[in-house]
Design a protein around this motif. Structure first.
Motif, mmCIF file in Angstrom:
data_model
loop_
_atom_site.group_PDB
_atom_site.id
_atom_site.type_symbol
_atom_site.label_atom_id
_atom_site.label_comp_id
_atom_site.label_asym_id
_atom_site.label_seq_id
_atom_site.Cartn_x
_atom_site.Cartn_y
_atom_site.Cartn_z
ATOM 1 N N LYS A 74 0.753 -1.087 0.110
ATOM 2 C CA LYS A 74 -0.040 -0.176 -0.067
ATOM 3 C C LYS A 74 0.934 1.121 -0.256
ATOM 4 C CE LYS A 74 -2.808 -0.730 3.713
ATOM 5 N NZ LYS A 74 -4.030 -0.553 4.344
ATOM 6 N N THR A 94 -3.929 -5.029 -3.329
ATOM 7 C CA THR A 94 -4.909 -6.135 -3.161
ATOM 8 C C THR A 94 -5.106 -7.191 -3.788
ATOM 9 O OG1 THR A 94 -6.136 -4.468 -4.436
ATOM 10 C CG2 THR A 94 -6.697 -4.290 -2.313
ATOM 11 N N LYS A 113 3.441 -2.558 3.178
ATOM 12 C CA LYS A 113 1.845 -2.434 3.993
ATOM 13 C C LYS A 113 0.903 -3.379 3.288
ATOM 14 C CE LYS A 113 0.543 1.316 6.013
ATOM 15 N NZ LYS A 113 0.247 2.793 6.356
ATOM 16 N N ASP A 138 -2.602 -5.543 3.838
ATOM 17 C CA ASP A 138 -3.868 -5.974 4.668
ATOM 18 C C ASP A 138 -4.171 -7.767 4.783
ATOM 19 O OD1 ASP A 138 -4.384 -3.344 5.468
ATOM 20 O OD2 ASP A 138 -5.773 -3.254 3.709
ATOM 21 N N TYR A 139 -3.716 -8.407 3.705
ATOM 22 C CA TYR A 139 -4.116 -9.753 3.441
ATOM 23 C C TYR A 139 -2.647 -10.363 3.099
ATOM 24 C CZ TYR A 139 -8.412 -7.348 2.849
ATOM 25 O OH TYR A 139 -9.616 -6.440 3.138
ATOM 26 N N THR A 195 4.388 -7.197 7.466
ATOM 27 C CA THR A 195 4.299 -7.907 5.792
ATOM 28 C C THR A 195 4.561 -9.350 6.153
ATOM 29 O OG1 THR A 195 4.604 -7.374 3.555
ATOM 30 C CG2 THR A 195 6.555 -6.895 5.212
ATOM 31 N N SER A 248 -4.565 4.264 7.495
ATOM 32 C CA SER A 248 -5.392 2.898 7.336
ATOM 33 C C SER A 248 -6.693 3.348 6.809
ATOM 34 C CB SER A 248 -5.555 2.224 8.522
ATOM 35 O OG SER A 248 -6.238 2.957 9.335
#
Length: 557
Positions: free
Chosen positions: A68, A93, A115, A117-118, A139, A240
């Protein structure tokens, strides 16, 4: 190009000489800014580039970036340019299959991970063979941390400057119609486009920019990162999604770009806070109250000092632009593609009489209409080729070097361009008649209950509109929403040709997201995915009805 271009690395040196100790990047960490001066960024760039040399990477090697937005994304990008490497950004993403495809297709030798999220879901797409380098965030596991890289080898202070035609980056398209293609962009194309943005939008060193749209997408890389290189503006990042509003308010950007989906969400939040659209309308009609309300809204968004607002990446309903104009926010709609460095046509300076168009071509960019009214474009910002796809490259350009955009357009007497659809989006109904869905979607999207809409109909008797309700509409009574959608549908159908009339509006159960593969990372709808999911299901829903997907499912049982 006729004039010698300056690369971003040269521009960085320029700003270090002029304002080296001024703050350039502001990275929020746990709600507090970590600040980087221009000199800090140059120092870290040289150290990261030196570490890559130390690890055996050679100029011309491809290096992927999966993260990110953050300050280290900029530093990594500059380090790759400085070291003569070719960057391959990947959407943060992206699913494991896409990551694997891009890494294998590009032949990347290493990947920076940051960075995410998944990352646990994405890690097997990266695999164990490739060299992993980690930015200083939570990460996936990597061989080298950012702190380690900053100590590794010797800083690369002297490096040959890239030539204008040297490849800077391969940017993979967001894949709205299948496998992503890698657009090869040179330093010349990137520099020309960034300088053109700064020239037209008059960005300068006092401007504050906010970087939150994915840097893996060319728009953010040119409009925010690129314009900071060439104008000396400072850039703040968003920590975020939860802190987004606070981050915008803290940055108080003077230039702010967004996408239609977010402008729509902002609108819904404003209306919800005021109580209703009618109440807001009333406030805006009372002179003294009107300016107070406008100021309060702009401050609430963090945009009270913003001199320029932009929207791009997908069509925005003219009614939404008119609504923002009514509250004192003028949004300049722009048009661009990965293949032309994202900047070719813009409604700037803002012209309220040209809402619904994307404005005029920028100086240095030529347009013409091809077959089937296709928009054809030529500019110094055009890509060199699609990486390792000579047939696709050849098909993308005409004999005069104009690029086939795939967009259908209309050009008015003032030279302003409207995008009326996609050549490939047009579908043939069961009656053998062609339908262009985008103009129908635009008309139906005027209903305030609609957040996203997709008209499908390939092989169906008539088109059917799939609708995702806005957050506010989802909590309202079905009868109320249904009546409004029906009124909108009945007002649109009489203006359509008989074969274009919409048989039904179907309100979908599940929100469309990047995760369920209906939206691309830039929030464009993948029409082919929805066609596959819904064509059979909605076949037989007739009579200009408004129905919910669960009602259709029950009726089919």
């Amino acid at each position: 190009m006729e004039t010698a271009i300056k690369t971003p690395v040269e521009m960085l040196s320029h700003w270090v000489d002029i304002q080296g100790d001024s703050i350039y990047l502001k990275q929020p960490i746990n709600g507090q800014y970590k600040e980087f001066s221009w000199r800090d960024v140059q120092t870290q760039m040289q150290q990261i580039a030196g570490a890559l040399r130390h690890l055996g990477l050679q100029p011309g090697d491809k290096v992927a970036v999966l993260s990110k937005n953050c300050a280290e994304w900029f530093i990594t990008d500059l380090a790759l340019m400085h070291g003569g490497y070719i960057s391959v950004p990947i959407y943060p993403t992206a699913n494991a299959d896409t990551i694997q495809y891009v890494l294998e297709h590009s032949g990347a030798k290493a990947i920076f991970v940051g960075k995410l999220d998944y990352w646990k879901d994405q890690e097997h797409g990266v695999g164990g063979e490739i060299l992993r380098l980690a930015m200083p965030y939570d990460t996936m596991p990597a061989q080298y941390s950012w702190e380690r890289l900053l100590e590794l080898g010797t800083p690369l202070t002297e490096a040959p400057l890239p030539t204008p035609e040297q490849v800077m980056t391969i940017i993979y398209t967001s894949g709205s119609t299948g496998k992503p293609k890698g657009a090869v962009q040179t330093f010349s194309a990137y520099a020309w486009t960034c300088q053109t943005v700064v020239r037209d939008l008059k960005t300068h060193g006092e401007d504050r920019l906010l970087s939150y749209l994915p840097l893996a997408h060319i728009t953010e890389r040119v409009a925010i990162e690129g314009s900071s290189f060439y104008s000396g503006s400072s850039v703040a990042f968003v920590e975020s999604l939860d802190s987004f509003v606070a981050d915008v308010q803290r940055c108080r950007p003077t230039v702010f770009f967004s996408v239609p989906r977010l402008w729509s969400l902002f609108q819904q939040n404003i209306i919800t806070k005021v109580g209703s659209a009618k109440k807001l309308e009333l406030f805006l009609k009372i002179p003294l109250l009107s300016s107070l309300v406008k100021r309060k809204i702009q401050k609430g968004l963090g945009l009270e000092q913003c001199r320029l607002h932009g929207s791009g990446s997908a069509p925005i309903p003219p009614s939404l632009l008119e609504w923002y104009h009514s509250i004192g926010i003028d949004i300049c709609e722009a048009w661009g593609m990965t293949e032309n460095c994202a900047y070719s046509i813009i409604n700037h300076p803002f012209n309220v009489n040209k809402l619904g168009t994307v404005g005029k071509p920028v100086e240095g960019c030529q347009v013409k209409m091809g077959e089937k009214d296709e928009l054809m474009i030529k500019s110094p910002g055009l890509m060199r080729e699609y990486y390792l796809q000579p047939e696709a490259t050849e098909a993308a350009f005409d004999a005069d070097g104009f690029f086939h955009t795939g967009d259908v357009c209309a050009i008015d007497e003032d030279g302003c361009i409207s995008i009326t659809g996609r050549v490939k989006d047009n579908f043939k109904t069961a009656k053998g008649k062609y339908v262009a869905p985008v103009p129908i979607e635009r008309m139906l999207a005027q209903d305030e209950h609609v957040e996203l809409i997709c008209v499908i109909g390939s092989g169906l008797p008539h088109p059917v509109a799939l609708v995702q309700l806005s957050e506010g509409a989802s909590s309202q009574a079905r009868d109320h929403v249904c009546a409004s959608l029906k009124e909108t549908l009945d007002s649109v159908n009489p203006h359509l040709e008989s074969h274009e009339t919409v048989d039904a509006v179907v309100v979908v159960n599940e929100p469309w997201t990047i995760e369920n593969d209906v939206l691309t990372p830039t929030l464009k709808i993948k029409r082919h995915v929805l066609e596959k999911l819904f064509s059979e299901k909605v076949d037989g829903v007739r009579g200009a009805k408004v129905v919910w997907e669960d009602e259709v499912d029950q009726a089919k049982r």
